[in-house]
Enzyme design. Structure first.
Site, mmCIF file in Angstrom:
data_model
loop_
_atom_site.group_PDB
_atom_site.id
_atom_site.type_symbol
_atom_site.label_atom_id
_atom_site.label_comp_id
_atom_site.label_asym_id
_atom_site.label_seq_id
_atom_site.Cartn_x
_atom_site.Cartn_y
_atom_site.Cartn_z
ATOM 1 N N GLU A 161 35.601 16.999 -3.124
ATOM 2 C CA GLU A 161 34.953 16.709 -1.846
ATOM 3 C C GLU A 161 33.927 17.802 -1.554
ATOM 4 O O GLU A 161 34.280 18.948 -1.261
ATOM 5 C CB GLU A 161 35.983 16.646 -0.719
ATOM 6 C CG GLU A 161 35.361 16.420 0.662
ATOM 7 C CD GLU A 161 36.349 16.647 1.803
ATOM 8 O OE1 GLU A 161 35.975 16.377 2.956
ATOM 9 O OE2 GLU A 161 37.483 17.116 1.538
ATOM 10 N N GLU B 152 29.384 11.106 9.698
ATOM 11 C CA GLU B 152 29.585 11.494 11.090
ATOM 12 C C GLU B 152 28.340 11.184 11.909
ATOM 13 O O GLU B 152 27.213 11.312 11.414
ATOM 14 C CB GLU B 152 29.928 12.983 11.182
ATOM 15 C CG GLU B 152 31.269 13.329 10.533
ATOM 16 C CD GLU B 152 31.536 14.818 10.491
ATOM 17 O OE1 GLU B 152 32.720 15.191 10.378
ATOM 18 O OE2 GLU B 152 30.573 15.611 10.563
ATOM 19 N N GLU C 9 35.668 12.165 16.309
ATOM 20 C CA GLU C 9 35.589 13.494 15.719
ATOM 21 C C GLU C 9 35.796 14.568 16.790
ATOM 22 O O GLU C 9 36.163 14.263 17.924
ATOM 23 C CB GLU C 9 34.249 13.677 14.995
ATOM 24 C CG GLU C 9 34.314 13.394 13.483
ATOM 25 C CD GLU C 9 35.181 14.399 12.735
ATOM 26 O OE1 GLU C 9 35.452 15.483 13.282
ATOM 27 O OE2 GLU C 9 35.591 14.096 11.602
ATOM 28 N N ARG D 264 31.516 19.319 0.962
ATOM 29 C CA ARG D 264 31.511 19.250 2.420
ATOM 30 C C ARG D 264 30.197 19.724 3.046
ATOM 31 O O ARG D 264 30.055 19.751 4.268
ATOM 32 C CB ARG D 264 32.671 20.093 2.964
ATOM 33 C CG ARG D 264 34.025 19.614 2.477
ATOM 34 C CD ARG D 264 35.138 20.585 2.834
ATOM 35 N NE ARG D 264 35.262 20.831 4.261
ATOM 36 C CZ ARG D 264 35.886 20.016 5.113
ATOM 37 N NH1 ARG D 264 36.434 18.898 4.678
ATOM 38 N NH2 ARG D 264 35.965 20.315 6.392
ATOM 39 N N GLU E 167 31.938 10.376 3.937
ATOM 40 C CA GLU E 167 32.420 10.368 5.323
ATOM 41 C C GLU E 167 31.194 10.609 6.202
ATOM 42 O O GLU E 167 30.624 11.695 6.187
ATOM 43 C CB GLU E 167 33.449 11.472 5.557
ATOM 44 C CG GLU E 167 34.692 11.368 4.684
ATOM 45 C CD GLU E 167 35.618 12.563 4.870
ATOM 46 O OE1 GLU E 167 35.404 13.340 5.840
ATOM 47 O OE2 GLU E 167 36.538 12.736 4.063
ATOM 48 N N ARG F 80 39.771 24.016 4.261
ATOM 49 C CA ARG F 80 38.581 23.281 4.681
ATOM 50 C C ARG F 80 37.392 24.188 5.019
ATOM 51 O O ARG F 80 36.346 23.700 5.431
ATOM 52 C CB ARG F 80 38.921 22.379 5.873
ATOM 53 C CG ARG F 80 39.619 21.095 5.468
ATOM 54 C CD ARG F 80 39.976 20.243 6.677
ATOM 55 N NE ARG F 80 40.206 18.849 6.323
ATOM 56 C CZ ARG F 80 41.317 18.344 5.812
ATOM 57 N NH1 ARG F 80 42.339 19.173 5.569
ATOM 58 N NH2 ARG F 80 41.426 17.072 5.532
ATOM 59 N N GLU G 163 33.332 9.267 13.255
ATOM 60 C CA GLU G 163 33.203 9.216 11.791
ATOM 61 C C GLU G 163 33.552 7.816 11.305
ATOM 62 O O GLU G 163 34.465 7.176 11.816
ATOM 63 C CB GLU G 163 34.149 10.236 11.147
ATOM 64 C CG GLU G 163 34.139 10.209 9.610
ATOM 65 C CD GLU G 163 35.063 11.254 9.011
ATOM 66 O OE1 GLU G 163 34.858 12.450 9.320
ATOM 67 O OE2 GLU G 163 35.986 10.890 8.269
ATOM 68 N N HIS H 245 30.514 14.413 4.250
ATOM 69 C CA HIS H 245 31.322 14.892 3.135
ATOM 70 C C HIS H 245 31.268 13.856 2.017
ATOM 71 O O HIS H 245 31.435 12.660 2.267
ATOM 72 C CB HIS H 245 32.770 15.110 3.577
ATOM 73 C CG HIS H 245 32.909 16.126 4.668
ATOM 74 N ND1 HIS H 245 34.106 16.365 5.316
ATOM 75 C CD2 HIS H 245 32.009 16.970 5.229
ATOM 76 C CE1 HIS H 245 33.926 17.316 6.220
ATOM 77 N NE2 HIS H 245 32.668 17.686 6.193
ATOM 78 N N ASP I 271 0.845 -1.200 0.000
ATOM 79 C CA ASP I 271 0.000 0.000 0.000
ATOM 80 C C ASP I 271 0.880 1.249 0.000
ATOM 81 O O ASP I 271 1.484 1.601 1.010
ATOM 82 C CB ASP I 271 -0.910 -0.024 1.225
ATOM 83 C CG ASP I 271 -1.762 1.236 1.357
ATOM 84 O OD1 ASP I 271 -1.794 2.041 0.406
ATOM 85 O OD2 ASP I 271 -2.391 1.408 2.413
#
Length: 441
Positions: free
Chosen positions: A330, A131, A186, A332, A129, A313, A193, A242, A51
């Site tokens: 990457e 977390e 972390e 982030r 990655e 970063r 992580e 990430h 359903d």
């Protein structure tokens, strides 16, 4: 039907007693059907009806019959020792009763984006990655937001008291052939992580469902509670996801070119240009909850400014240092609280828009963007991402590309569901407001 026959034989050889058929609703919640041994053959050949009106973002009650068909290649023997019998998990594709694919199946949306590359004999690899927090439970076994440990980045026992939990998570993921590469503490108390080896986008989205389940089940077995909620605690770093990505043709990494400044090919630069041009409109999918935007504020390492960099970063997209085969982008910004099929579809769709339209990215920013004032960011042409779910909805509604990627059905349903969520939140009176205003006014 040879494929079906071989999997029926495999189920017999592995002495499987139960099947778990899994798929996600539009917001990423996992739905599961348990199938007993006597129905294996029928389900493998024909799927199972259910359903759809009970699933968020699926069908209305007057037209709700739907079919879940196992994706046979997703055959996974589950490792949970608490199951009553040996159990195999299949991810499912969702069909309408007439045999056509259901346009609201999130996995189908990702399949369509991946197919754009596979037609050119290309594949996109995704490496996330993930977390998460591990919290203590109270005396009744309910979750708290009390950290399981008071360790910091890369700490281990005795500061990281959940070290054994993480080892068990790695052991279970190895048993699933998910190739875990690393697990570490972390920045925040109780935060961790888990990284797994990259895979193609569809396989990785399938696997994240299981990875989150393994993390939660294992924490519970040790008397803890795990959550991927983006920001469960005020004043500390939140949980992100990430997303590392690269596109290959055979063994050739199409993102790599040795002679360029950052080792990126024109193909990669255009992909990057598409990401940066469109990323604001994708925020509703990449950061899909009210709580997501409590993580995405300056000061907690979460990127909120639209820029890219090589080592920096603080940028939204980073180019990690890597050998030619490992050259990648990457992203982030996302968190894992959303629907990974839709998130990866959005990322691929934005990148391919850049490739098809040869969109060049702006210059990289190697300065700490968090330390810039508004005037400096304006000088470099750095825009901000949406600051709330409401702003994310508005940006999504203005994007013809998002509508093209998701199709009318999911595009309109996402807007409807998230507008309701935002309206409900705006009506809610929080403890902060009571403490702040009740005595003053």
């Amino acid at each position: 039907m040879q494929d079906e026959e071989s999997y029926i034989e495999k189920l017999k050889e592995d002495k499987v007693e139960f099947l778990q058929l899994q798929f996600t609703d539009i917001i990423g919640s996992v739905k599961s059907l348990t199938i007993p041994h006597n129905r294996f053959e029928d389900v493998i050949y024909n799927g199972v009806m259910f359903d759809g009106s009970s699933i968020v973002g699926y069908k209305q009650i007057e037209n709700s019959d739907m079919k879940a068909v196992p994706e046979l290649s997703s055959y996974t023997i589950l490792t949970n020792e608490n199951y009553a019998g040996k159990t195999v998990r299949f991810i499912c594709k969702i069909f309408n009763p007439d045999g056509t694919r259901f346009e609201g199946d999130p996995r189908y949306i990702l399949e369509r984006q991946v197919e754009r590359l596979s037609k050119e004999n290309k594949r996109i690899n995704i490496g996330p990655e993930l977390e998460y927090f591990i919290f203590n439970q109270d005396e009744e076994g309910e979750a708290t937001i009390e950290p399981s440990d008071y360790g910091g980045y890369f700490d281990k026992e005795p500061l990281d008291r959940s070290f054994t939990v993480k080892q068990e998570i790695i052991r279970k993921l190895e048993g699933l052939n998910y190739f875990p590469e690393a697990s570490h503490h972390e920045v925040a108390y109780g935060q961790h992580e888990i990284d797994v080896k990259y895979s193609d986008a569809i396989t990785m989205a399938d696997r994240i469902i299981m990875i989150k389940s393994v993390v939660k089940e294992t924490a519970n077995e040790y008397g803890y509670y795990a959550t991927f909620m983006p920001k469960p605690i005020k004043g500390v770093n939140g949980n992100g996801m990430h997303v590392h990505q690269s596109i290959f043709s055979g063994d050739e990494n199409l993102f790599y070119k040795e002679s360029t400044k950052h080792g990126l090919s024109d193909y990669a630069m255009h992909y990057l240009g598409g990401l940066l041009k469109n990323v604001k409109s994708s925020s509703l999918v990449l950061a899909s909850t009210v709580n997501s935007y409590k993580r995405l504020i300056p000061g907690y390492e979460a990127p909120v400014y639209i820029a890219w960099a090589n080592r920096n970063r603080s940028a939204l997209v980073r180019i990690p240092s890597a050998a030619p085969k490992g050259k990648r982008l990457e992203l982030r910004y996302p968190d894992s609280a959303g629907n990974q099929y839709l998130q990866f579809a959005a990322i691929i769709g934005m990148g391919l828009d850049g490739i098809e339209n040869k969109i060049d990215p702006p210059d990289s920013i190697e300065k700490n963007i968090f330390e810039m004032n508004e005037e400096e960011r304006k000088k470099y042409g750095i825009e901000s991402m949406p600051a709330s779910l409401g702003q994310a909805i508005a940006a999504f509604k203005e994007s013809s590309l998002m509508k093209e990627i998701f199709g009318d059905y999911i595009y309109n349903n996402l807007i409807r569901i998230k507008e309701n969520e935002w309206a409900n939140f705006r009506q809610y009176v929080t403890d902060w407001e009571i403490n702040r205003y009740l005595d003053i006014y």
